[in-house]
Design an enzyme around this catalytic site. Structure first.
Site, PDB file in Angstrom:
ATOM      1  CB  VAL A 654     -50.485  19.678 -49.402  1.00 35.71           C
ATOM      2  CG1 VAL A 654     -48.988  19.674 -49.458  1.00 35.71           C
ATOM      3  CG2 VAL A 654     -51.016  18.894 -48.228  1.00 35.71           C
ATOM      4  N   GLY A 655     -52.827  20.832 -50.913  1.00 36.43           N
ATOM      5  CA  GLY A 655     -54.226  20.586 -51.275  1.00 36.43           C
ATOM      6  C   GLY A 655     -54.807  21.662 -52.164  1.00 36.43           C
ATOM      7  CB  VAL A 657     -58.928  24.291 -49.868  1.00 33.84           C
ATOM      8  CG1 VAL A 657     -59.605  25.514 -49.302  1.00 33.84           C
ATOM      9  CG2 VAL A 657     -59.930  23.182 -50.082  1.00 33.84           C
ATOM     10  CD  GLU A 679     -45.026  21.942 -44.547  1.00 40.79           C
ATOM     11  OE1 GLU A 679     -44.278  21.093 -44.085  1.00 40.79           O
ATOM     12  OE2 GLU A 679     -46.116  22.236 -44.039  1.00 40.79           O
TER      13      GLU A 679
HETATM   14  C1  ACO Z   1     -46.238  17.851 -46.835  1.00 41.15           C
HETATM   15  C2  ACO Z   1     -46.924  18.751 -46.016  1.00 41.15           C
HETATM   16  O1  ACO Z   1     -47.045  18.516 -44.887  1.00 41.15           O
HETATM   17  S1  ACO Z   1     -47.571  20.181 -46.620  1.00 41.15           S
HETATM   18  C3  ACO Z   1     -48.123  21.096 -45.198  1.00 41.15           C
HETATM   19  C4  ACO Z   1     -49.506  20.882 -44.715  1.00 41.15           C
HETATM   20  N1  ACO Z   1     -49.804  19.496 -44.576  1.00 41.15           N
HETATM   21  C5  ACO Z   1     -51.022  19.080 -44.289  1.00 41.15           C
HETATM   22  O2  ACO Z   1     -51.910  19.861 -44.071  1.00 41.15           O
HETATM   23  C6  ACO Z   1     -51.191  17.615 -44.251  1.00 41.15           C
HETATM   24  C7  ACO Z   1     -52.611  17.200 -44.033  1.00 41.15           C
HETATM   25  N2  ACO Z   1     -53.494  17.686 -45.076  1.00 41.15           N
HETATM   26  C8  ACO Z   1     -53.715  16.997 -46.225  1.00 41.15           C
HETATM   27  O3  ACO Z   1     -53.154  15.954 -46.458  1.00 41.15           O
HETATM   28  C9  ACO Z   1     -54.695  17.610 -47.216  1.00 41.15           C
HETATM   29  O4  ACO Z   1     -54.718  18.971 -47.031  1.00 41.15           O
HETATM   30  C10 ACO Z   1     -56.127  17.048 -47.027  1.00 41.15           C
HETATM   31  C11 ACO Z   1     -56.118  15.575 -47.351  1.00 41.15           C
HETATM   32  C12 ACO Z   1     -56.626  17.239 -45.603  1.00 41.15           C
HETATM   33  C13 ACO Z   1     -57.074  17.826 -47.939  1.00 41.15           C
HETATM   34  O5  ACO Z   1     -56.600  17.834 -49.219  1.00 41.15           O
HETATM   35  P1  ACO Z   1     -57.361  18.665 -50.394  1.00 41.15           P
HETATM   36  O6  ACO Z   1     -56.819  18.214 -51.655  1.00 41.15           O
HETATM   37  O7  ACO Z   1     -57.359  20.085 -50.111  1.00 41.15           O
HETATM   38  O8  ACO Z   1     -58.855  18.322 -50.080  1.00 41.15           O
HETATM   39  P2  ACO Z   1     -60.026  17.801 -50.962  1.00 41.15           P
HETATM   40  O9  ACO Z   1     -61.204  18.606 -50.583  1.00 41.15           O
HETATM   41  O10 ACO Z   1     -59.697  17.699 -52.391  1.00 41.15           O
HETATM   42  O11 ACO Z   1     -60.229  16.359 -50.296  1.00 41.15           O
HETATM   43  C14 ACO Z   1     -59.460  15.295 -50.617  1.00 41.15           C
HETATM   44  C15 ACO Z   1     -60.305  14.052 -50.673  1.00 41.15           C
HETATM   45  O12 ACO Z   1     -60.760  13.765 -49.348  1.00 41.15           O
HETATM   46  C16 ACO Z   1     -62.168  13.613 -49.357  1.00 41.15           C
HETATM   47  N3  ACO Z   1     -62.686  14.070 -48.076  1.00 41.15           N
HETATM   48  C17 ACO Z   1     -62.821  15.299 -47.646  1.00 41.15           C
HETATM   49  N4  ACO Z   1     -63.327  15.313 -46.415  1.00 41.15           N
HETATM   50  C18 ACO Z   1     -63.504  14.036 -46.052  1.00 41.15           C
HETATM   51  C19 ACO Z   1     -63.995  13.409 -44.862  1.00 41.15           C
HETATM   52  N5  ACO Z   1     -64.374  14.106 -43.812  1.00 41.15           N
HETATM   53  N6  ACO Z   1     -64.062  12.078 -44.839  1.00 41.15           N
HETATM   54  C20 ACO Z   1     -63.681  11.358 -45.905  1.00 41.15           C
HETATM   55  N7  ACO Z   1     -63.200  11.902 -47.044  1.00 41.15           N
HETATM   56  C21 ACO Z   1     -63.119  13.235 -47.091  1.00 41.15           C
HETATM   57  C22 ACO Z   1     -62.620  14.489 -50.505  1.00 41.15           C
HETATM   58  O13 ACO Z   1     -63.864  14.069 -50.965  1.00 41.15           O
HETATM   59  C23 ACO Z   1     -61.536  14.244 -51.515  1.00 41.15           C
HETATM   60  O14 ACO Z   1     -61.780  13.039 -52.147  1.00 41.15           O
HETATM   61  P3  ACO Z   1     -61.747  12.949 -53.767  1.00 41.15           P
HETATM   62  O15 ACO Z   1     -60.303  13.233 -54.105  1.00 41.15           O
HETATM   63  O16 ACO Z   1     -62.154  11.566 -54.028  1.00 41.15           O
HETATM   64  O17 ACO Z   1     -62.652  13.988 -54.238  1.00 41.15           O
END
Ligand code: ACO
Length: 914
Positions: A654-655, A657, A679
């Site tokens: 998800v997300g 990127v 998924e």
């Molecule tokens: C349902 C499912 O399982 S689908 C299959 C895959 N599942 C997963 O990978 C689950 C875990 N992953 C996730 O939940 C997401 O991919 C995330 C949260 C890691 C990243 O999501 P994305 O939308 O791609 O990342 P994005 O770069 O927009 O970051 C999300 C927010 O986190 C913030 N962020 C990023 N890195 C950090 C960090 N190191 N510390 C604090 N905040 C952070 C960003 O600034 C952003 O905040 P904003 O919305 O206020 O701008």
């Protein structure tokens, strides 16, 4: 119709002649020959005049006999028959009156006979071990004390001659000696014959009826009668009691259910059969009638099968058939095929699972109620959220179950463990949860309510948000992304168990979690025999429907009926270890619906709403750079032969990127055809569809924006053949993921210099979304990629830190790390090599020196030098962020140490859009 298994082709392996041993001094064959005096180039044998070339291996790919060459044959095989022919010929010539019987012809004849005799006897007569001292057998016997001429054994009185070999050249049975036979084989027929003979003699008028003959006759008749009676009464079961019959047939008497079922099935056929008190039936038919009927039934089945083969597609079904009939026929065919393929259990096998086997519910303390029940649609344009206005699908069964959401809410228990459909805001119930929240709000004793909410993953505000805001939500599994839920979790008011999605079904089925009492699912159709057709996601619905006592359905007419057929529902049996038979992304192993006992469906409401998925940000520059690094890497892997040219299926998390990567593949001409085994499918799939690059996508959810949903439904007819929706237990199943060899791409919040990844926790303590399926895929991937922009929050946060504040995916599973700065291939690298690579390739320039300094310091002060760390400083970047609002020493805009203030900022940070 979605396509069934791709046709597989047989591969023929050609055995090459292995000749490299001739030049390879290490080869055993060559070394052995050389030890025996052989030199390369000279012939084999004492006189060096044997073969100089190795024996060729020939690959035999036909069914001809060994040695057969087309039209010819190896004459050694028929030498005997040839010599026999020539022998005959010579005999004829020698004895023919016209023949000139010269002495030379007779001499030749005798010579040939003699030669043939010698050849045959020398071939088949036993070899006399006495005449050859070199024979192993003789030497062995002598070692054990035996001497030539004396008998075998301790007392030397055993056999003195060797065992004769006998050549069997006829078709008689082994042991048959001409003219003799073992009389027991024909004892019955003999005694019958003699009986007849005696009868004839006894009753013939000319016969002398002596008393001894009559006595013999009576005796024989008596014997025959007794043995016949014994034999026939053994086979006649009519006199046996039911208990005896149970023993004879091994029937389990306890299985009354099956007996009843069989009785029920047989009741149609009562004319021919009298059904006894148990399973055993006594037929009144004659044997002849029985076989006639059997043949007729067989012919009927064959006819029906040939008919169903002709109905291979829906198109060929009779124009007058109703939708219902068409679906039933297609489904019954799918079911039949499935049964033919294997005898695995489907979801139906656990449909009526015994609730009492589940663990008892946990007792929860009551909390203060949050009265803020928001209307999830209050800011929405309702006319937009309403789905398409197609024809109504309400059949009489649905009509009989129709209720209002409020009535259903009243029926739900106060202690509710709810299993709901939905996976990442897709296919979740949208109306009943709000009515239930309203009931809690209106209740005099809201503290009596407590909710455990189990879903597939995150769902929309209409479920996760609404129930979270009641304040009565006590437990949520297994994933979430809703800001309100996240708030309660991070305030410590709500238990959230973050877990691998592939574990959820099993934990619930095994009673590790409190048992479900109610399932609410969104469906696009329900049939009177209990078939439930899901909408935009499969998620955990099959497990929840199988286990829940009461089922409620939101029949969402926003989804066209054509959704039917997208799903492939299959739940593996627990504990069997049987393979889940998916080899290719488009393999189907289940049914397009979930079947339940219709009596468990307690109520149905009609809705007409799209999923309220927030959609995604347009990919930014950093996302595109990340995507391009990944694509370059994949093509490089193809060039090196580590990934096949036709690529491997992709999983994409998800997300934003993840979304951007797929958008880039769509634009990149180097990629022709993509398969997804994942998924979540997001809007970026449309880029692949538009560029004609999507071959097939298997997923558990279609998480589209409003626009995406409309487009998908409009194009459903053409797109249906490219998608399968599977239960989460299958989409995330490690076995299938590993077998298929996926390229997985998931997003990290932060990663450390050694490649450990944190995807879930901000500052090691605040939950973002959850691990979801990222662990299932990463750990079992063929190539596992983690991606993240190198900085967040405008540079206040570096995504690459000395040590992750929480670890979801460890250095052993993470193979590739990529940011917009570059890509680090961590495979086959030591921790120190990984650290150097990550710092040089992935870290943002504003944090590079800082991280290099940490790494140098770590090498100086570390306890061990395998994975150097300075434990005092390892989490100092996080501490600085918490205290000052930035990880960078020169960029501390928030000079406050007020942790609550910082927590608020972190909370904003954690408000990801998914
Ligand atoms: C349902 C499912 O399982 S689908 C299959 C895959 N599942 C997963 O990978 C689950 C875990 N992953 C996730 O939940 C997401 O991919 C995330 C949260 C890691 C990243 O999501 P994305 O939308 O791609 O990342 P994005 O770069 O927009 O970051 C999300 C927010 O986190 C913030 N962020 C990023 N890195 C950090 C960090 N190191 N510390 C604090 N905040 C952070 C960003 O600034 C952003 O905040 P904003 O919305 O206020 O701008």
């Amino acid at each position: 119709m979605v396509s069934l298994n791709e046709k597989r082709s047989k591969v023929q392996y050609v055995v090459q002649n292995k000749t490299e041993w001739v030049d390879d001094d290490n080869k055993f064959g060559k070394r052995m020959l050389e030890k025996m005096g052989w030199k390369s180039g000279v012939g084999l044998g004492k006189n060096e005049n044997g073969r100089t070339e190795h024996i060729d291996l020939k690959f035999k790919s036909n069914l001809k006999g060994v040695g057969f060459i087309n039209g010819k044959y190896d004459s050694t095989w028929i030498a005997h028959s040839q010599s026999f022919d020539s022998l005959l010929q010579q005999l004829q010539q020698a004895h023919s009156p016209s023949a000139s019987s010269s002495s030379s012809t007779i001499h030749n004849f005798h010579q040939t006979v003699q030669q043939t005799k010698t050849r045959l006897t020398s071939a088949y007569l036993p070899k006399d071990i006495n005449i050859n001292d070199n024979k192993f057998g003789k030497r062995m016997l002598e070692k054990m004390g035996w001497k030539s001429g004396v008998g075998l054994g301790k007392n030397e009185n055993g056999r003195t001659e060797h065992i004769d070999l006998k050549f069997k050249s006829n078709l008689k049975g082994v042991g048959f000696i001409n003219g003799k036979y073992d009389s027991t084989w024909i004892a019955h027929s003999q005694s019958f014959d003699s009986l007849l003979q005696q009868l004839q003699q006894a009753h013939s008028p000319s016969a002398s009826s002596s008393s001894s003959t009559i006595h013999n006759f009576h005796q024989t008749v008596q014997q025959t009668k007794t043995s016949y009676k014994k034999q026939s009464s053994g086979k006649d079961l009519s006199s046996r009691s039911n208990d005896e019959l149970d023993c004879i047939f091994g029937w389990n008497k306890g299985n009354q259910l099956k007996i009843d079922q069989i009785k029920q099935d047989s009741s149609l056929d009562m004319t021919n059969e009298i059904i006894s008190d148990n399973l055993y039936k006594t037929s009144e038919q004659s044997i002849e009638d029985y076989f006639k009927e059997k043949t007729k039934k067989k012919a009927q089945i064959q006819y029906e099968q040939s008919q169903s083969l002709n109905d291979q597609t829906i198109d060929s079904v009779d124009q007058n058939s109703s939708n219902e009939e068409i679906n039933e026929r297609v489904e019954s065919k799918l079911e039949k095929n499935l049964k033919k393929r294997r005898n695995y259990s489907t979801v139906e096998s656990i449909v009526d699972c015994d609730q009492s086997e589940m663990l008892p519910k946990k007792k929860k303390k009551s909390d203060q109620l949050n009265n803020d029940i928001e209307d999830p649609y209050k800011n929405c344009n309702l006319s937009e959220l309403n789905g398409y206005q197609g024809e109504s699908r309400i059949n009489s069964f649905i009509k009989s179950k129709l209720m209002s959401a409020e009535d259903i809410a009243e029926k739900l228990p106060e202690k509710l463990t709810l299993g709901a459909s939905g996976f990442t805001p897709a296919g979740y119930p949208k109306v009943i949860p709000r009515a239930y929240a309203q009931r809690i709000q209106n209740s005099k004793y809201p503290e009596n309510f407590s909710i455990n909410l189990y879903t597939g993953a995150s769902t929309g505000d209409e479920l996760d948000g609404v129930l979270a805001r009641t304040g009565r939500l006590k437990l949520k599994i297994p994933y979430q992304s809703h800001p309100d839920l996240r708030k309660f979790i991070n305030q410590g008011k709500l238990d959230f168990i973050d877990m691998h999605l592939s574990h959820v079904s099993r934990y619930i089925r095994e009673g590790i979690f409190p048992p479900i009492n109610v399932a609410i699912v969104e469906a696009c159709d329900v049939t009177s025999d209990g078939r439930i057709y899901l909408t935009n996601s499969s998620g955990m619905s099959s497990t929840y429907l199988a286990l829940a006592k009461d089922i409620y359905v939101e029949l969402n007419e926003a989804h066209p009926l054509e959704m039917k057929g997208l799903h492939d529902i299959y739940l593996p049996e627990l504990h069997t270890g049987r393979p889940i038979n998916i080899d290719y992304v488009d393999d189907r192993i289940g049914t397009p619906y979930i079947r339940v006992n219709p009596e468990r469906i307690k109520g149905i409401i009609l809705t007409n709403k799209f999923d309220s998925s927030p959609g995604f940000k347009k990919p930014d520059d950093a996302s595109f750079k990340i995507a391009n690094h990944i694509l370059d890497f994949i093509l490089d892997e193809v060039e090196h032969g580590r990934i096949p040219k036709k690529l491997l299926p992709f999983q994409s998390g998800v997300g934003n990127v993840a979304n951007a990567v797929l958008a880039c593949i769509a634009k990149d001409n180097r990629f022709k055809s993509i398969e997804m085994y994942t998924e979540v499918i997001q809007d970026s799939i449309f880029d692949l569809i538009d560029s004609d690059k999507l071959r097939f996508a298997s997923t558990t959810a279609l998480t589209f924006s409003l626009e995406g949903q409309k487009r998908f439904f409009n194009q459903l007819t053409e797109l249906k053949s490219k998608f399968i929706l599977r239960p989460m237990e299958i989409s995330n199943n490690p076995e299938v993921i590993r077998r298929m060899g996926l390229i997985t791409m998931n997003t990290a919040l932060e990663a450390d210099i050694y490649g450990n990844v944190n995807s879930t926790h901000v500052l090691g303590s605040a939950m973002m979304n959850g691990i979801g399926g990222s662990g299932d895929f990463t750990r079992n991937a063929y190539v596992s990629i983690f991606m993240t922009p190198s900085i967040a929050k405008g540079g206040k946060i570096s995504s690459f830190v000395p040590m992750v504040s929480h670890c979801d995916h460890n250095e052993h599973s993470v193979q590739i790390m990529v940011s917009e700065q570059g890509l680090a291939d961590l495979r086959a690298k030591t921790p120190k090599q990984r650290a150097e690579l990550i710092i040089e390739k992935c870290v943002h320039p504003m944090y590079k020196d800082q991280l290099r300094d940490y790494y140098k310091q770590a090498q100086r002060v570390s306890f061990g030098l395998h994975t150097p760390h300075d434990l005092q400083q390892a989490l100092s970047w996080h501490v600085r962020l918490q205290q000052t609002g930035s990880m960078h020493p020169d960029c501390q805009q928030t000079k406050t140490k007020d942790t609550e203030q910082t927590a608020k900022q972190v909370d904003q940070t954690a408000s990801t859009k998914k």
